[in-house]
Design a protein around this motif. Sequence first.
Motif, PDB file in Angstrom:
ATOM      1  N   SER A  82       0.923  -1.009  -0.096  1.00  0.00           N
ATOM      2  CA  SER A  82       0.018  -0.037  -0.015  1.00  0.00           C
ATOM      3  C   SER A  82       0.984   1.301   0.101  1.00  0.00           C
ATOM      4  CB  SER A  82      -0.890  -0.120   1.186  1.00  0.00           C
ATOM      5  OG  SER A  82      -2.113   0.748   1.079  1.00  0.00           O
ATOM      6  N   ARG A  83       0.282   2.293   0.053  1.00  0.00           N
ATOM      7  CA  ARG A  83       1.135   3.700  -0.104  1.00  0.00           C
ATOM      8  C   ARG A  83       1.591   4.302   1.113  1.00  0.00           C
ATOM      9  NH1 ARG A  83      -3.616   4.158  -3.259  1.00  0.00           N
ATOM     10  NH2 ARG A  83      -3.463   4.184  -5.762  1.00  0.00           N
ATOM     11  N   VAL A 144      -1.904  -1.997  -4.518  1.00  0.00           N
ATOM     12  CA  VAL A 144      -2.669  -0.831  -4.964  1.00  0.00           C
ATOM     13  C   VAL A 144      -2.552  -0.933  -6.520  1.00  0.00           C
ATOM     14  CG1 VAL A 144      -2.065   0.809  -3.039  1.00  0.00           C
ATOM     15  CG2 VAL A 144      -0.470   0.480  -4.905  1.00  0.00           C
ATOM     16  N   PRO A 157       0.899   3.022 -10.190  1.00  0.00           N
ATOM     17  CA  PRO A 157       0.371   3.550  -9.043  1.00  0.00           C
ATOM     18  C   PRO A 157       0.813   4.948  -8.873  1.00  0.00           C
ATOM     19  CG  PRO A 157       2.287   2.386  -8.615  1.00  0.00           C
ATOM     20  CD  PRO A 157       1.981   2.077 -10.039  1.00  0.00           C
ATOM     21  N   TYR A 159       0.864   8.090  -5.840  1.00  0.00           N
ATOM     22  CA  TYR A 159       1.069   8.640  -4.591  1.00  0.00           C
ATOM     23  C   TYR A 159       2.042   7.981  -3.777  1.00  0.00           C
ATOM     24  CZ  TYR A 159      -3.073  11.533  -5.333  1.00  0.00           C
ATOM     25  OH  TYR A 159      -4.257  12.263  -5.576  1.00  0.00           O
ATOM     26  N   PHE A 160       3.089   7.092  -4.759  1.00  0.00           N
ATOM     27  CA  PHE A 160       3.878   6.339  -3.947  1.00  0.00           C
ATOM     28  C   PHE A 160       5.196   7.116  -3.637  1.00  0.00           C
ATOM     29  CE2 PHE A 160       2.100   2.290  -4.246  1.00  0.00           C
ATOM     30  CZ  PHE A 160       2.937   1.112  -3.832  1.00  0.00           C
ATOM     31  N   TRP A 165       8.163   2.092  -8.808  1.00  0.00           N
ATOM     32  CA  TRP A 165       6.954   1.120  -8.736  1.00  0.00           C
ATOM     33  C   TRP A 165       6.126   1.097  -9.994  1.00  0.00           C
ATOM     34  CZ3 TRP A 165       6.225  -2.288  -4.571  1.00  0.00           C
ATOM     35  CH2 TRP A 165       6.998  -2.085  -3.576  1.00  0.00           C
TER      36      TRP A 165
END
Length: 379
Positions: A82-83, A144, A157, A159-160, A165
């Motif tokens: 997850s972030r 995510v 993805p 907001y990492f 990623w």
Amino acid sequence: MSINKTPTNRVYTYIAQRGVVSRADLMKEFDMSSSTMTRLLDDMIADKRLQESGRGSSTGGRRPILYETNPTYGYLFGLEISRIYSSMGLYDMHMNRLSAIRWKMDESMTPDVFMSKVQSAVRKFMKQHGLEQSNIVGMGVGAVGPLDRERGLILDPVYFPAQGWHNLPICERLEECLGFPVLLDNGANTALVGEHWALRSEHYQHMLYVHVGAGLRSAVMSNGQLVYGATDMEGAIGRMIIQAGNPANPGSSIDGALESFVSVHVIENEVREQNEPWSFELLVSALSAGDAVVQEKFKKAAAYLGIGLANLINVLHPEQVILGGALINAHESVFETAVEVARSHTYYYPQYKPLFSQGVLKEEAVAAGAAVMVLMQLA
């Protein structure tokens, strides 16, 4: 990974879902002869997939033998990516959690660093419990999105905090360093799978899961099965338009999308306009301490979330609505406000009253559900 389930897999899954069953129960469910079922059960007992669990009630003759899965037949890993935080758990075949670990996803958590941490934790857990690689059925990953589940890729993805990623072959990378099968699905789906498993005695067939953190994610279950669309866009709930605006300006509150009003980043940005930059952890502390400005920001986000939930509920008509994620877990008032607003905008309420909860598994839902996914597909 495409799974072609054999009769043994299907019978095993059926027993795993129900806990304890008799041979008669299985004969009602599966279209096979009595001798074939007897042979299959004997084989599963011999290879230690199943074990006898006493005798059932008599209906006039001999009391029937009851069967259950053997919890030590194999072991499962569930991994959440997850972030804000990622986590991993080790489970037996009854989904008893044996060990768990959690990592903060900061700027240093590149895929290489993350893989190293996962590999180290896997080895540590296996050593702690005296397990060999042959004991591990596999690992499930709830990540995510967007994803390419069939190819095992994390695609693009947002907001990492760390780089690297995008277009990541997560399943291939993990299988190379761990040496056992890895399955991928989006985290909202695995969370819903996990919660459905935890609530299986309630026999819910229609469920909605919404995760509210750095972004918004959702998953839907109908007739006990996950609903997949043409594309794997778990964050599509965030693009729900809840306020008419200017479609030429996407990504801002002007475009009226739900994600423009509800997320960790939205609250951080709104507070940043009035104060020094605050981390989400500081905002949660201020919320608990009664800071009026922060309370108002969280209440506003929760109210907008309630509107989004009502829209989904009025279309999908779930029996159970489960809310999770960092924003929901920040304070009980967030959950309460979102539910209150959702109920007040639910069509045909109170005759139709979906149940709202934060789930049984809560923050463990994504990782545990990823492990359940492996149990259901590979055991």
